[in-house]
Scaffold this motif. Structure first.
Motif, PDB file in Angstrom:
ATOM      1  N   VAL A   7       0.609  -1.127  -0.052  1.00 53.74           N
ATOM      2  CA  VAL A   7      -0.229  -0.296  -0.120  1.00 53.74           C
ATOM      3  C   VAL A   7       1.227   1.042  -0.148  1.00 53.74           C
ATOM      4  O   VAL A   7       1.829   0.885   0.528  1.00 53.74           O
ATOM      5  CB  VAL A   7      -1.226   0.575   1.010  1.00 53.74           C
ATOM      6  N   THR A   8       0.676   2.638  -0.527  1.00 54.06           N
ATOM      7  CA  THR A   8       1.472   3.557  -1.113  1.00 54.06           C
ATOM      8  C   THR A   8       1.111   4.105   0.285  1.00 54.06           C
ATOM      9  O   THR A   8       0.367   3.819   0.797  1.00 54.06           O
ATOM     10  CB  THR A   8       1.306   4.247  -2.431  1.00 54.06           C
ATOM     11  N   PRO A   9       2.615   5.040   0.573  1.00 54.51           N
ATOM     12  CA  PRO A   9       2.391   5.765   2.067  1.00 54.51           C
ATOM     13  C   PRO A   9       0.654   6.744   2.341  1.00 54.51           C
ATOM     14  O   PRO A   9       0.239   7.038   3.124  1.00 54.51           O
ATOM     15  CB  PRO A   9       3.943   6.142   2.004  1.00 54.51           C
ATOM     16  N   ALA A  10       0.706   7.309   1.002  1.00 55.24           N
ATOM     17  CA  ALA A  10      -0.780   8.127   0.648  1.00 55.24           C
ATOM     18  C   ALA A  10      -1.696   7.261   1.426  1.00 55.24           C
ATOM     19  O   ALA A  10      -2.790   7.969   2.076  1.00 55.24           O
ATOM     20  CB  ALA A  10      -0.190   8.558  -0.344  1.00 55.24           C
ATOM     21  N   ALA A  11      -2.190   5.943   0.619  1.00 53.69           N
ATOM     22  CA  ALA A  11      -2.841   5.296   1.395  1.00 53.69           C
ATOM     23  C   ALA A  11      -2.949   4.794   2.184  1.00 53.69           C
ATOM     24  O   ALA A  11      -4.083   4.764   2.639  1.00 53.69           O
ATOM     25  CB  ALA A  11      -3.053   4.342  -0.703  1.00 53.69           C
ATOM     26  N   THR A  12      -2.015   4.761   2.419  1.00 56.60           N
ATOM     27  CA  THR A  12      -1.778   4.292   4.389  1.00 56.60           C
ATOM     28  C   THR A  12      -2.120   5.516   5.491  1.00 56.60           C
ATOM     29  O   THR A  12      -3.121   5.349   6.216  1.00 56.60           O
ATOM     30  CB  THR A  12      -0.686   3.519   4.692  1.00 56.60           C
ATOM     31  N   TRP A  13      -2.084   6.550   4.758  1.00 48.92           N
ATOM     32  CA  TRP A  13      -2.359   7.908   5.489  1.00 48.92           C
ATOM     33  C   TRP A  13      -3.539   7.788   5.557  1.00 48.92           C
ATOM     34  O   TRP A  13      -4.770   8.079   6.480  1.00 48.92           O
ATOM     35  CB  TRP A  13      -1.418   9.129   4.627  1.00 48.92           C
ATOM     36  N   GLU A  14      -3.961   7.927   4.709  1.00 53.06           N
ATOM     37  CA  GLU A  14      -5.632   7.865   4.106  1.00 53.06           C
ATOM     38  C   GLU A  14      -6.499   6.804   5.168  1.00 53.06           C
ATOM     39  O   GLU A  14      -7.750   6.826   5.449  1.00 53.06           O
ATOM     40  CB  GLU A  14      -5.638   8.166   2.254  1.00 53.06           C
ATOM     41  N   ALA A  15      -5.975   5.637   5.482  1.00 51.89           N
ATOM     42  CA  ALA A  15      -6.646   4.428   5.421  1.00 51.89           C
ATOM     43  C   ALA A  15      -6.542   4.938   7.477  1.00 51.89           C
ATOM     44  O   ALA A  15      -7.422   4.833   8.764  1.00 51.89           O
ATOM     45  CB  ALA A  15      -5.781   3.304   5.342  1.00 51.89           C
ATOM     46  N   LEU A  16      -5.189   5.465   7.559  1.00 52.60           N
ATOM     47  CA  LEU A  16      -4.685   5.744   9.719  1.00 52.60           C
ATOM     48  C   LEU A  16      -6.059   6.716   9.147  1.00 52.60           C
ATOM     49  O   LEU A  16      -7.074   7.192  11.216  1.00 52.60           O
ATOM     50  CB  LEU A  16      -3.543   6.035   9.736  1.00 52.60           C
ATOM     51  N   SER A  17      -5.884   8.234   8.450  1.00 52.73           N
ATOM     52  CA  SER A  17      -7.423   8.990   8.646  1.00 52.73           C
ATOM     53  C   SER A  17      -8.404   8.549   9.350  1.00 52.73           C
ATOM     54  O   SER A  17      -9.365   8.702  10.149  1.00 52.73           O
ATOM     55  CB  SER A  17      -6.707   9.685   7.739  1.00 52.73           C
ATOM     56  N   GLN A  18      -9.253   7.742   8.285  1.00 55.76           N
ATOM     57  CA  GLN A  18     -10.380   7.231   7.863  1.00 55.76           C
ATOM     58  C   GLN A  18     -10.977   5.855   9.027  1.00 55.76           C
ATOM     59  O   GLN A  18     -12.083   6.526   9.072  1.00 55.76           O
ATOM     60  CB  GLN A  18     -10.528   6.766   6.886  1.00 55.76           C
ATOM     61  N   ASP A  19      -9.830   4.918   9.293  1.00 59.54           N
ATOM     62  CA  ASP A  19     -10.469   3.674  10.222  1.00 59.54           C
ATOM     63  C   ASP A  19      -9.734   4.199  11.525  1.00 59.54           C
ATOM     64  O   ASP A  19      -8.260   4.130  11.770  1.00 59.54           O
ATOM     65  CB  ASP A  19      -9.452   2.423   9.413  1.00 59.54           C
ATOM     66  N   PRO A  20     -10.440   3.852  12.300  1.00 66.21           N
ATOM     67  CA  PRO A  20      -9.982   4.450  13.713  1.00 66.21           C
ATOM     68  C   PRO A  20      -9.499   3.166  14.264  1.00 66.21           C
ATOM     69  O   PRO A  20      -9.032   3.019  14.885  1.00 66.21           O
ATOM     70  CB  PRO A  20     -11.122   4.420  14.727  1.00 66.21           C
TER      71      PRO A  20
END
Length: 138
Positions: A7-20
């Motif tokens: 998973v790209t770092p940007a997609a990881t950041w997005e997942a961390l932002s959206q999924d508690p």
């Protein structure tokens, strides 16, 4: 087992932002955390989980890795994103996590610093730093 997806770092950041329940586990060594820096997740209200995959200076695989995941409060239902310097150790850590009952393990492609550039420096070509994501020195 489906395997550990990159998973790209940007997609990881997005997942961390959206999924508690999503977590970022940095599997580098204490020395790397201290001297190179760590991802800063304060903006998304989280802290990176620091669990070394290999123990410095012997670089032997951390035999208690799965136990440390559990002690950190991580759950099999949680999406776990593993990061290292360039994505090799984190892939191995993700595979070990899956084998230990954490099926939703992902590898952060390019890691924290990515590969070396033409001048032999990391952090410019790919990875967390190169994508401009937050990080800090400890």
């Amino acid at each position: 087992m489906p395997g550990v997806a990159d998973v790209t770092p940007a997609a990881t950041w997005e997942a961390l932002s959206q999924d508690p329940a999503a977590a970022l586990i940095d599997v580098r060594t204490d020395a790397e955390w201290s001297f190179v820096g760590i991802p800063d997740l304060a903006e998304v209200g989280k802290q990176v989980v620091l669990i070394p995959w290999q123990v410095y200076p012997s670089m032997q695989v951390n035999g208690a890795f799965a136990e440390h995941l559990r002690k950190a409060g991580l759950h099999p239902e949680s999406k776990l994103y593993f990061i290292c310097r360039s994505g090799v150790r984190s892939l191995a850590a993700g595979q070990a996590a899956q084998a230990a009952g954490f099926p939703l393990a992902y590898n952060v492609a390019g890691g924290f610093e990515g590969p070396v550039d033409a001048e032999g420096h990391r952090g410019q070509v790919a990875g967390w730093k190169a994508e401009g994501l937050p990080w800090l020195q400890r």
